[in-house]
Design a protein around this motif. Structure first.
Motif, PDB file in Angstrom:
ATOM      1  N   ILE A 187       1.117  -1.208   0.613  1.00 24.23           N
ATOM      2  CA  ILE A 187       0.045  -0.115  -0.295  1.00 24.23           C
ATOM      3  C   ILE A 187       0.838   1.149   0.033  1.00 24.23           C
ATOM      4  O   ILE A 187       2.547   0.959   0.354  1.00 24.23           O
ATOM      5  N   THR A 188       0.412   2.730  -0.314  1.00 27.19           N
ATOM      6  CA  THR A 188       1.175   4.048  -0.394  1.00 27.19           C
ATOM      7  C   THR A 188       0.670   4.875  -0.805  1.00 27.19           C
ATOM      8  O   THR A 188      -0.394   4.742  -0.732  1.00 27.19           O
ATOM      9  N   TYR A 189       1.590   5.836  -0.134  1.00 28.09           N
ATOM     10  CA  TYR A 189       0.468   6.928  -0.121  1.00 28.09           C
ATOM     11  C   TYR A 189       1.905   8.118  -0.507  1.00 28.09           C
ATOM     12  O   TYR A 189       2.508   8.358   0.463  1.00 28.09           O
ATOM     13  N   ASN A 190       1.992   8.710  -1.168  1.00 25.81           N
ATOM     14  CA  ASN A 190       3.266   9.614  -1.285  1.00 25.81           C
ATOM     15  C   ASN A 190       4.296   9.025  -0.675  1.00 25.81           C
ATOM     16  O   ASN A 190       5.586   9.751   0.194  1.00 25.81           O
ATOM     17  N   GLU A 191       4.891   8.202  -1.855  1.00 31.21           N
ATOM     18  CA  GLU A 191       5.771   7.004  -1.162  1.00 31.21           C
ATOM     19  C   GLU A 191       7.154   6.946  -2.696  1.00 31.21           C
ATOM     20  O   GLU A 191       8.199   6.526  -2.495  1.00 31.21           O
ATOM     21  N   GLU A 192       7.493   8.483  -3.181  1.00 34.81           N
ATOM     22  CA  GLU A 192       7.968   8.435  -4.387  1.00 34.81           C
ATOM     23  C   GLU A 192       9.462   7.844  -3.791  1.00 34.81           C
ATOM     24  O   GLU A 192      10.767   7.502  -4.322  1.00 34.81           O
ATOM     25  N   ALA A 193      10.014   8.668  -2.474  1.00 39.19           N
ATOM     26  CA  ALA A 193      11.319   8.442  -2.608  1.00 39.19           C
ATOM     27  C   ALA A 193      11.143   6.875  -1.836  1.00 39.19           C
ATOM     28  O   ALA A 193      13.097   6.195  -2.168  1.00 39.19           O
ATOM     29  N   ASN A 194      11.046   5.671  -1.750  1.00 42.66           N
ATOM     30  CA  ASN A 194      11.189   5.015  -1.410  1.00 42.66           C
ATOM     31  C   ASN A 194      10.584   3.342  -2.117  1.00 42.66           C
ATOM     32  O   ASN A 194      11.104   2.509  -2.329  1.00 42.66           O
ATOM     33  N   ILE A 195       9.379   3.486  -2.802  1.00 42.36           N
ATOM     34  CA  ILE A 195       9.188   2.430  -4.166  1.00 42.36           C
ATOM     35  C   ILE A 195       9.764   2.187  -4.688  1.00 42.36           C
ATOM     36  O   ILE A 195       9.771   1.135  -4.727  1.00 42.36           O
ATOM     37  N   ALA A 196      10.435   2.812  -5.531  1.00 44.09           N
ATOM     38  CA  ALA A 196      11.481   2.553  -6.537  1.00 44.09           C
ATOM     39  C   ALA A 196      12.489   1.471  -6.307  1.00 44.09           C
ATOM     40  O   ALA A 196      12.685   0.205  -7.114  1.00 44.09           O
ATOM     41  N   ARG A 197      13.296   1.474  -4.792  1.00 45.27           N
ATOM     42  CA  ARG A 197      13.780   1.210  -4.523  1.00 45.27           C
ATOM     43  C   ARG A 197      12.588  -0.697  -3.740  1.00 45.27           C
ATOM     44  O   ARG A 197      13.466  -1.670  -4.231  1.00 45.27           O
ATOM     45  N   THR A 198      12.014  -0.489  -3.386  1.00 47.33           N
ATOM     46  CA  THR A 198      10.967  -1.537  -2.754  1.00 47.33           C
ATOM     47  C   THR A 198      11.036  -2.439  -4.164  1.00 47.33           C
ATOM     48  O   THR A 198      10.706  -4.370  -4.201  1.00 47.33           O
ATOM     49  N   LEU A 199      10.486  -1.810  -5.188  1.00 46.31           N
ATOM     50  CA  LEU A 199      10.063  -2.678  -5.828  1.00 46.31           C
ATOM     51  C   LEU A 199      10.846  -3.618  -6.752  1.00 46.31           C
ATOM     52  O   LEU A 199      11.092  -4.463  -6.877  1.00 46.31           O
ATOM     53  N   ALA A 200      11.924  -2.731  -7.198  1.00 45.92           N
ATOM     54  CA  ALA A 200      12.564  -3.591  -7.499  1.00 45.92           C
ATOM     55  C   ALA A 200      14.227  -4.486  -6.619  1.00 45.92           C
ATOM     56  O   ALA A 200      14.727  -5.753  -7.445  1.00 45.92           O
ATOM     57  N   SER A 201      13.219  -4.547  -5.788  1.00 46.08           N
ATOM     58  CA  SER A 201      14.199  -5.835  -4.638  1.00 46.08           C
ATOM     59  C   SER A 201      13.444  -7.134  -4.912  1.00 46.08           C
ATOM     60  O   SER A 201      14.043  -8.042  -4.649  1.00 46.08           O
ATOM     61  N   VAL A 202      11.958  -6.453  -5.837  1.00 46.19           N
ATOM     62  CA  VAL A 202      11.042  -7.598  -5.901  1.00 46.19           C
ATOM     63  C   VAL A 202      11.253  -8.823  -7.393  1.00 46.19           C
ATOM     64  O   VAL A 202      10.448  -9.154  -7.302  1.00 46.19           O
ATOM     65  N   GLN A 203      12.010  -8.306  -8.116  1.00 48.05           N
ATOM     66  CA  GLN A 203      11.841  -7.633  -8.965  1.00 48.05           C
ATOM     67  C   GLN A 203      11.998  -9.441 -10.068  1.00 48.05           C
ATOM     68  O   GLN A 203      11.438 -10.056 -10.577  1.00 48.05           O
ATOM     69  N   THR A 204      12.861  -9.924  -9.510  1.00 49.43           N
ATOM     70  CA  THR A 204      13.661 -10.963  -9.934  1.00 49.43           C
ATOM     71  C   THR A 204      12.478 -12.593  -9.156  1.00 49.43           C
ATOM     72  O   THR A 204      12.470 -13.492  -9.920  1.00 49.43           O
ATOM     73  N   LEU A 205      11.811 -11.338  -8.155  1.00 48.48           N
ATOM     74  CA  LEU A 205      10.625 -12.288  -8.256  1.00 48.48           C
ATOM     75  C   LEU A 205       9.011 -12.714  -8.662  1.00 48.48           C
ATOM     76  O   LEU A 205       8.948 -13.765  -8.446  1.00 48.48           O
ATOM     77  N   VAL A 206       9.171 -11.872  -9.323  1.00 46.18           N
ATOM     78  CA  VAL A 206       7.749 -12.290 -10.258  1.00 46.18           C
ATOM     79  C   VAL A 206       8.378 -12.110 -11.396  1.00 46.18           C
ATOM     80  O   VAL A 206       7.317 -11.631 -12.444  1.00 46.18           O
ATOM     81  N   ALA A 207       9.510 -11.690 -12.017  1.00 45.95           N
ATOM     82  CA  ALA A 207       9.742 -11.566 -13.437  1.00 45.95           C
ATOM     83  C   ALA A 207       9.302 -13.057 -14.123  1.00 45.95           C
ATOM     84  O   ALA A 207       9.501 -13.912 -13.647  1.00 45.95           O
ATOM     85  N   ASP A 208       9.045 -12.960 -15.567  1.00 45.87           N
ATOM     86  CA  ASP A 208       9.162 -14.091 -16.225  1.00 45.87           C
ATOM     87  C   ASP A 208       7.929 -14.240 -16.060  1.00 45.87           C
ATOM     88  O   ASP A 208       7.398 -16.154 -15.985  1.00 45.87           O
ATOM     89  N   GLY A 209       6.887 -14.004 -15.706  1.00 53.38           N
ATOM     90  CA  GLY A 209       5.435 -14.424 -14.984  1.00 53.38           C
ATOM     91  C   GLY A 209       5.477 -15.492 -14.109  1.00 53.38           C
ATOM     92  O   GLY A 209       4.167 -16.112 -13.965  1.00 53.38           O
ATOM     93  N   LYS A 210       6.492 -16.233 -13.005  1.00 54.50           N
ATOM     94  CA  LYS A 210       6.762 -16.045 -12.096  1.00 54.50           C
ATOM     95  C   LYS A 210       5.527 -15.537 -11.058  1.00 54.50           C
ATOM     96  O   LYS A 210       5.179 -15.823  -9.885  1.00 54.50           O
ATOM     97  N   GLY A 211       5.288 -13.874 -11.431  1.00 55.99           N
ATOM     98  CA  GLY A 211       4.671 -13.325 -10.300  1.00 55.99           C
ATOM     99  C   GLY A 211       3.807 -11.822 -10.115  1.00 55.99           C
ATOM    100  O   GLY A 211       4.392 -11.628 -11.253  1.00 55.99           O
ATOM    101  N   GLU A 212       2.908 -11.719  -9.614  1.00 52.42           N
ATOM    102  CA  GLU A 212       2.671 -10.045  -9.936  1.00 52.42           C
ATOM    103  C   GLU A 212       3.235  -8.832  -8.351  1.00 52.42           C
ATOM    104  O   GLU A 212       2.831  -9.725  -7.711  1.00 52.42           O
ATOM    105  N   ILE A 213       2.880  -8.057  -9.247  1.00 52.61           N
ATOM    106  CA  ILE A 213       2.781  -6.691  -8.519  1.00 52.61           C
ATOM    107  C   ILE A 213       1.834  -6.071  -7.964  1.00 52.61           C
ATOM    108  O   ILE A 213       1.201  -5.965  -8.549  1.00 52.61           O
ATOM    109  N   ILE A 214       0.921  -6.077  -6.527  1.00 55.53           N
ATOM    110  CA  ILE A 214      -0.786  -5.276  -6.589  1.00 55.53           C
ATOM    111  C   ILE A 214       0.520  -3.631  -5.891  1.00 55.53           C
ATOM    112  O   ILE A 214       0.762  -4.443  -4.097  1.00 55.53           O
TER     113      ILE A 214
END
Length: 272
Positions: free
Chosen positions: A8-35
């Motif tokens: 969940i987010t609200y005005n998190e531009e300082a943080n959200i890119a780092r959070t999403l980048a950290s889990v990219q390998t877990l959802v890449a190539d159809g292995k998952g999704e980010i909500i």
């Protein structure tokens, strides 16, 4: 198996890119999704989330627990990983999740029905706080879809496994530390003071919900002092240097604010 990462987010531009980048390998190539469930950010949070492939939903703020449960309800994965917008999954945590969800241990993990905790490393003014009760700070964050919900609390809401679910709090230690969530919580004193003000108000509401609160020097002076001594001295908070001292000093102030605000709320109801 499919993994859903929910945030969940609200005005998190300082943080959200780092959070999403950290889990990219877990959802890449159809292995998952980010909500991502956003509550009306006015900065670039939504834009950044979409650029990382997240499915973004805009909803009015309903409270921490309700907002997080709304994100869980939108997840389609077999497993759900819940993260805060200022957290990241450490590389070793991602390696571990790869093994149990998609790698050599996925068959033995396939029949597990329940949830798993991970230690969390909390950062204060750029330093990871390792003493004073702030580590290992275990958090239930990975669970089979349909097996856990966030408890309905105004603040400090935690995931709770539903009846009949399995619970294995130690499985993640199989690869050893530092399989952990990194919590970039308070990069500046201003951030922490803002947090103290907001959370002490929510905590005061929880206190007064249990009944009226009298003006108490014990709660406003002695309880905060005891909290500081217990965490800073007996739980070795002093080993975290200047940052540890400031964190525990201001945490004691937070305790004082919470009970002072609880008295203020009760007093206002009496005089209204």
């Amino acid at each position: 198996m499919i993994l859903s990462v929910v945030i969940i987010t609200y005005n998190e531009e300082a943080n959200i890119a780092r959070t999403l980048a950290s889990v990219q390998t877990l959802v890449a190539d159809g292995k998952g999704e980010i909500i991502v469930v956003d509550s009306g950010s006015t900065d670039r949070t939504v834009e950044i989330a979409k650029s990382h492939g997240a499915k973004v939903f805009i909803e009015e703020w309903k409270g921490y627990a309700a907002q997080k449960n709304s994100a869980i309800d939108k997840a389609m994965g077999d497993w759900i990983l819940s993260l805060d917008a200022d957290e990241e999954a450490s590389p070793t945590m991602c390696d571990f999740l790869q093994l149990i969800l998609f790698g050599q241990h996925k068959e033995e993990f396939a029949n597990f029905r329940g949830g798993m905790t991970f230690p969390r490393r909390n950062c204060f003014l750029g330093r990871q706080i390792m003493h004073g009760g702030f580590y290992p700070d275990p958090k239930l964050r990975l669970f089979r879809r349909g097996q856990a919900r966030f408890e309905d609390r105004a603040v400090h809401e935690d995931l709770q496994l539903l009846a009949g679910s399995e619970y294995n709090p130690s499985l993640h230690y199989a690869m050893g530390d530092p399989i952990a969530i990194i919590h970039h919580s308070y990069p500046t004193l201003a951030d922490y003071l803002d947090h103290m003000n907001r959370y002490s108000s929510l905590g005061a509401e929880m206190v007064t919900a249990r009944g009226p609160m009298r003006f108490s020097l014990f709660n406003i002076l002695l309880r905060p002092a005891a909290t500081f001594l217990y965490n800073y001295i007996f739980r070795l908070g002093f080993l975290d240097g200047r940052e540890g001292f400031l964190l525990h000093a201001y945490h004691a102030v937070y305790v004082s604010w919470k009970y002072a605000k609880a008295w203020e709320l009760g007093h206002a109801k009496k005089t209204s």
